[in-house]
Design a protein around this motif. Structure first.
Motif, short mmCIF file in Angstrom:
data_model
loop_
_atom_site.label_atom_id
_atom_site.label_comp_id
_atom_site.label_asym_id
_atom_site.label_seq_id
_atom_site.Cartn_x
_atom_site.Cartn_y
_atom_site.Cartn_z
N ARG A 3 -10.36 7.06 3.55
CA ARG A 3 -10.21 5.91 2.69
C ARG A 3 -8.83 5.92 2.04
O ARG A 3 -8.33 6.96 1.62
N HIS A 54 -6.34 -9.33 3.62
CA HIS A 54 -6.56 -7.89 3.54
C HIS A 54 -7.57 -7.48 4.60
O HIS A 54 -8.57 -8.16 4.82
N ALA A 68 -10.00 -4.28 5.99
CA ALA A 68 -10.61 -2.98 5.76
C ALA A 68 -11.49 -2.64 6.95
O ALA A 68 -11.96 -3.53 7.67
N CYS A 83 0.85 -1.21 0.00
CA CYS A 83 0.00 0.00 0.00
C CYS A 83 0.87 1.25 0.00
O CYS A 83 0.54 2.27 0.58
N ASP A 137 -14.95 -0.78 7.91
CA ASP A 137 -16.22 -0.20 7.46
C ASP A 137 -16.67 0.78 8.53
O ASP A 137 -17.32 0.41 9.51
N ASP A 171 -2.38 -2.51 4.84
CA ASP A 171 -3.70 -3.14 5.00
C ASP A 171 -3.70 -4.56 4.45
O ASP A 171 -4.70 -5.28 4.60
N ASN A 201 -9.81 2.08 11.26
CA ASN A 201 -9.21 3.23 10.60
C ASN A 201 -9.87 4.50 11.12
O ASN A 201 -10.70 5.11 10.44
#
Length: 335
Positions: free
Chosen positions: A77, A266, A268, A67, A270, A323, A312
């Motif tokens: 984001r 990975h 992430a 990344c 939300d 990530d 995040n």
């Protein structure tokens, strides 16, 4: 959600040792010093088993989407923990090379082609005996420059402990040469002197983009037009059971611990739903060998300690470097 290796963190307290006072004091002082220095306080059983040394019968592969070119600030984001510190990212890569006895490193979202870029620093850090190759990519708007304070152009890269004797690069989004397409997501391949297998790496569009199936079909044609066995790594933005990847997975093998059953490569966050999202997007595939025998993996896994698994959010400090979690595998080849 995932077990994390906390061996680098010293215990918060120590039990009393029934011994003379001087011994107790000395042990306490040593424990404090070790904890301050960040040394692991683990038994032999707790330490991860080292990868086998690189030899004539196999190749140790590392793959990581660092990344490194991602934009964004914490809470936004595209945030990446080490985005503005390529030196820290390179240090992690070199540490993994030592930990895994790696002789292949493949990278995505990496900056190269300029002084101070990830690949310039990596070349210096790995030293003699290593060859590094990169393929330029572009964002959808056609721009290739790495953003912010970073130098170089974004893309994918291959580093091998050996001599690269030939290579190729193609745009997986088009049958035209990479220079012709506005949006370039390259497939990069390298033939290493004395190795039976070609080394390739790539990056596919997000899973909801229908062009992913076309990319997989092109990759299946372009990796080995001469029939040479190959190892294919990258961020495929899909699990290995995805229909889009059928042109590849129908002919390639993957170590069981790197399939979608692993639980995620990975992470992430939300923010709207307030929950973590884990997906298996990164893979190390291998084709049948020279005699048509199925590819064999001696070992494989995901380094979760280097994957940021925190929310995040601005007030939360990251606990990883990307990530994506780095992947490692030992593939049997002839060298």
């Amino acid at each position: 959600m995932y077990p994390r290796n906390n061996s680098s963190r010293p215990p918060s307290r120590f039990s009393r040792i029934p011994a003379p006072v001087v011994v107790t004091v000395l042990c306490a002082v040593i424990a404090v010093l070790l904890g301050a220095a960040g040394y692991a306080m683990t038994s032999e059983e707790d330490r991860p088993e080292p990868a086998p040394a690189a030899g004539p019968g196999h190749v140790n592969v590392l793959n990581w989407n660092i990344c490194g070119e991602a934009g964004g600030q914490r809470g936004k984001r595209g945030f990446c923990p080490n985005r503005n510190r390529p030196d820290l990212t390179v240090r992690e890569i070199v540490e993994m090379v030592d930990e895994r006895n790696a002789d292949v490193v493949t990278l995505q979202e990496v900056c190269g082609g300029a002084t101070g870029s990830h690949l310039a620093l990596l070349k210096s850090a790995l030293g003699e005996g290593w060859s590094i190759l990169r393929a330029r990519g572009t964002r959808p708007d056609g721009a290739s420059e790495c953003r912010g304070s970073l130098t170089g152009e974004l893309g994918v890269a291959i580093a091998v402990h050996g001599k690269i004797e030939s290579s190729s690069q193609d745009n997986t989004l088009s049958d035209e040469p990479p220079e012709s397409g506005e949006h370039v997501m390259p497939l990069l391949c390298a033939d290493v002197e004395g190795w039976s297998h070609r080394i390739c790496t790539t990056h596919l569009v997000p899973g909801d983009d229908p062009r992913g199936a076309e990319q997989a079909e092109r990759i299946s044609r372009l990796t080995s037009p001469d029939g040479k066995p190959f190892i294919l790594t990258g961020d495929f933005n899909r699990n290995s059971k995805a229909e889009d990847l059928d042109p590849l997975t129908s002919m390639l093998s993957e170590c069981e611990a790197l399939t979608d059953k692993v639980g995620g490569t990975h992470h992430a966050w939300d923010a709207k739903a307030g929950k973590h999202v884990y997906r298996t997007l990164d893979h190390i595939f291998a084709s049948p060998g020279e005699s048509g025998e199925k590819a064999r993996f001696s070992s494989c896994g995901v380094d979760y300690d280097r994957m940021d698994t925190t929310p995040n959010e601005r007030e939360v400090a990251p606990n990883g470097k990307s990530d994506h979690g780095p992947l490692y595998a030992t593939v049997e080849i002839h060298k």
